[in-house]
Write a protein that holds these residues in place. Structure first.
Motif, mmCIF file in Angstrom:
data_model
loop_
_atom_site.group_PDB
_atom_site.id
_atom_site.type_symbol
_atom_site.label_atom_id
_atom_site.label_comp_id
_atom_site.label_asym_id
_atom_site.label_seq_id
_atom_site.Cartn_x
_atom_site.Cartn_y
_atom_site.Cartn_z
ATOM 1 N N LEU A 68 0.756 -1.215 0.168
ATOM 2 C CA LEU A 68 0.095 0.093 -0.090
ATOM 3 C C LEU A 68 0.751 1.284 -0.077
ATOM 4 N N GLY A 69 2.015 1.149 0.812
ATOM 5 C CA GLY A 69 2.998 2.411 0.689
ATOM 6 C C GLY A 69 3.622 2.824 -0.700
ATOM 7 N N GLY A 70 3.994 1.561 -1.168
ATOM 8 C CA GLY A 70 4.639 1.331 -2.689
ATOM 9 C C GLY A 70 3.504 1.881 -3.503
ATOM 10 N N TYR A 71 2.501 1.474 -3.804
ATOM 11 C CA TYR A 71 1.385 1.898 -4.313
ATOM 12 C C TYR A 71 1.218 3.447 -4.268
ATOM 13 N N PHE A 110 -3.751 3.238 -18.599
ATOM 14 C CA PHE A 110 -5.106 3.444 -18.891
ATOM 15 C C PHE A 110 -5.746 3.522 -20.182
ATOM 16 N N THR A 111 -4.976 3.755 -21.149
ATOM 17 C CA THR A 111 -5.512 3.822 -22.541
ATOM 18 C C THR A 111 -5.550 2.480 -22.977
ATOM 19 N N LEU A 112 -4.655 1.612 -22.520
ATOM 20 C CA LEU A 112 -4.803 0.031 -23.202
ATOM 21 C C LEU A 112 -5.959 -0.783 -22.774
ATOM 22 N N TYR A 113 -6.710 -0.193 -21.598
ATOM 23 C CA TYR A 113 -7.912 -0.842 -21.110
ATOM 24 C C TYR A 113 -9.132 0.024 -21.442
ATOM 25 N N GLY A 114 -9.189 1.147 -22.325
ATOM 26 C CA GLY A 114 -10.124 1.779 -22.629
ATOM 27 C C GLY A 114 -10.687 2.917 -21.678
ATOM 28 N N VAL A 115 -9.873 3.206 -20.674
ATOM 29 C CA VAL A 115 -10.115 4.318 -19.647
ATOM 30 C C VAL A 115 -9.533 5.648 -19.973
ATOM 31 N N LYS A 116 -10.547 6.519 -19.969
ATOM 32 C CA LYS A 116 -10.534 7.772 -20.781
ATOM 33 C C LYS A 116 -10.092 8.761 -19.622
ATOM 34 N N GLU A 117 -10.628 8.654 -18.579
ATOM 35 C CA GLU A 117 -10.855 9.427 -17.354
ATOM 36 C C GLU A 117 -9.902 8.952 -15.973
ATOM 37 N N LEU A 118 -9.143 9.744 -15.535
ATOM 38 C CA LEU A 118 -8.408 9.069 -14.411
ATOM 39 C C LEU A 118 -9.347 8.911 -13.235
ATOM 40 N N ASN A 166 -4.028 -8.040 -8.336
ATOM 41 C CA ASN A 166 -3.789 -8.732 -9.690
ATOM 42 C C ASN A 166 -5.168 -8.421 -10.766
ATOM 43 N N GLY A 167 -6.081 -8.370 -9.885
ATOM 44 C CA GLY A 167 -7.279 -8.464 -10.978
ATOM 45 C C GLY A 167 -7.783 -6.959 -11.419
ATOM 46 N N GLN A 168 -7.145 -6.066 -10.770
ATOM 47 C CA GLN A 168 -7.443 -4.490 -11.029
ATOM 48 C C GLN A 168 -6.645 -3.911 -12.316
ATOM 49 N N GLN A 169 -6.881 -4.558 -13.354
ATOM 50 C CA GLN A 169 -6.027 -4.331 -14.652
ATOM 51 C C GLN A 169 -6.455 -2.652 -14.954
ATOM 52 N N LYS A 170 -7.636 -2.584 -14.993
ATOM 53 C CA LYS A 170 -7.979 -0.927 -15.611
ATOM 54 C C LYS A 170 -7.500 -0.133 -14.404
ATOM 55 N N LEU A 171 -7.535 -0.555 -13.268
ATOM 56 C CA LEU A 171 -7.541 0.677 -12.266
ATOM 57 C C LEU A 171 -5.880 0.986 -11.798
ATOM 58 N N ILE A 172 -5.281 -0.261 -11.417
ATOM 59 C CA ILE A 172 -3.832 -0.105 -11.019
ATOM 60 C C ILE A 172 -3.009 -0.958 -11.667
ATOM 61 N N ASN A 173 -3.131 -1.337 -13.097
ATOM 62 C CA ASN A 173 -2.562 -2.378 -14.002
ATOM 63 C C ASN A 173 -2.276 -3.732 -13.564
ATOM 64 N N GLY A 174 -2.814 -4.087 -12.718
ATOM 65 C CA GLY A 174 -3.016 -5.623 -12.365
ATOM 66 C C GLY A 174 -1.432 -6.190 -12.255
ATOM 67 N N THR A 175 -1.411 -7.379 -12.625
ATOM 68 C CA THR A 175 0.073 -8.007 -12.579
ATOM 69 C C THR A 175 1.101 -7.240 -13.109
ATOM 70 N N ASN A 176 0.928 -6.380 -14.132
ATOM 71 C CA ASN A 176 1.942 -5.587 -14.461
ATOM 72 C C ASN A 176 2.674 -4.631 -13.419
ATOM 73 N N GLY A 177 1.824 -4.162 -12.536
ATOM 74 C CA GLY A 177 2.172 -3.209 -11.306
ATOM 75 C C GLY A 177 2.528 -1.803 -12.112
ATOM 76 N N LEU A 178 2.794 -0.934 -11.097
ATOM 77 C CA LEU A 178 3.017 0.692 -11.576
ATOM 78 C C LEU A 178 4.800 0.767 -11.724
#
Length: 266
Positions: free
Chosen positions: A81-84, A103-111, A169-181
């Motif tokens: 949580l601190g790292g994120y 975000f654009t990879l998953y079709g998210v247009k707004e933060l 890991n399942g939150q691809q559209k929100l925090i990039n899932g398994t790829n991380g930030l």
């Protein structure tokens, strides 16, 4: 020797030991801060910085396990949580109106709304400590109010870690899932995060955090609060029969330990 004079002698001896301990810590910190950057290559220095971050986690675990007798296997939650929190701030160092490219990879247009506060550096610093502390406090309250302890507490914290790991890991559209930030190519105060100057600054900050957090934990455990934690570790039922409610103290120390892990994760 009277009782008063004996007490004064004990206090003086403790004060002398504390001064010696502080001087030793400062001396070691200066060696790490001034000597190591001069003799270690960049890779080794970066690795040492990571070890310092892990030592911060170790201090927090010692507070909850060594003093309170609660073995947590879920401190990775608070570390993450601190790292994120810090990574989200770095990801937002973009020209106005742009959003992180994943975000654009998953079709998210707004933060997403929960990203918005992390534009602020002061908010990010607070969140690094506060969010892990709140999560740890809530988890601790749910566990400790039911008087769960020992190996059962350890298993629950490990299970909570696994749940959060799968959730992230399942939150691809929100925090990039398994790829991380990934933040190697981001900037902070005009410096590339992966640059030598930035890495040296992070290293020096890690040393400062180790010293400050050690002194904080030393202060917490040197007085009545520390003796109460030891009493909870040794015989919680006796503490309860003495008129204290161990739940509140355990929740507090678990929250502090979680906040410390959050600092290490950042």
């Amino acid at each position: 020797m009277t009782y008063v004079s004996r007490t004064q002698a004990i206090k003086k001896q403790r004060r002398r030991k504390l001064i010696i301990e502080i001087v030793a810590i400062v001396a070691i910190a200066l060696v790490f801060a001034l000597l190591m950057p001069a003799i270690l290559p960049d890779f080794r220095l970066k690795l040492l910085g990571r070890f310092l971050s892990l030592s911060i986690v170790a201090i927090g675990i010692d507070l909850i396990w060594g003093y309170t007798g609660l073995l947590s296997l879920g401190h990775g939650i608070f570390f993450a949580l601190g790292g994120y929190a810090f990574a989200m701030h770095l990801k937002l160092q973009l020209p106005e109106g742009e959003i992180p490219e994943f975000f654009t990879l998953y079709g998210v247009k707004e933060l997403p709304f929960f990203w918005q506060p992390f534009y602020s550096f002061p908010f990010t610093l607070i969140a690094i400590v506060l969010i892990p502390s709140i999560v740890a406090g809530l988890l601790g309250y749910l566990v400790f109010r039911n008087r769960i302890k020992g190996v059962y507490f350890s298993i629950l914290t490990q299970a909570a870690l696994l749940v959060l790991f799968n959730f992230f890991n399942g939150q691809q559209k929100l925090i990039n899932g398994t790829n991380g930030l990934k933040t190697d190519t981001e900037t902070l105060f005009g410096m590339l995060v992966s640059s030598k100057q930035a890495q040296l600054a992070f290293y020096e900050i890690s040393i400062l955090c180790v010293v400050l957090i050690y002194l904080l934990c030393r202060w917490l455990t040197s007085g009545r609060f520390g003796r109460l934690l030891i009493a909870i570790r040794d015989d919680e039922n006796r503490v309860r029969f003495s008129g204290y409610d161990p739940t509140g103290f355990k929740v507090l120390v678990f929250a502090v330990s979680g906040g410390i892990a959050g600092v290490a994760g950042a």
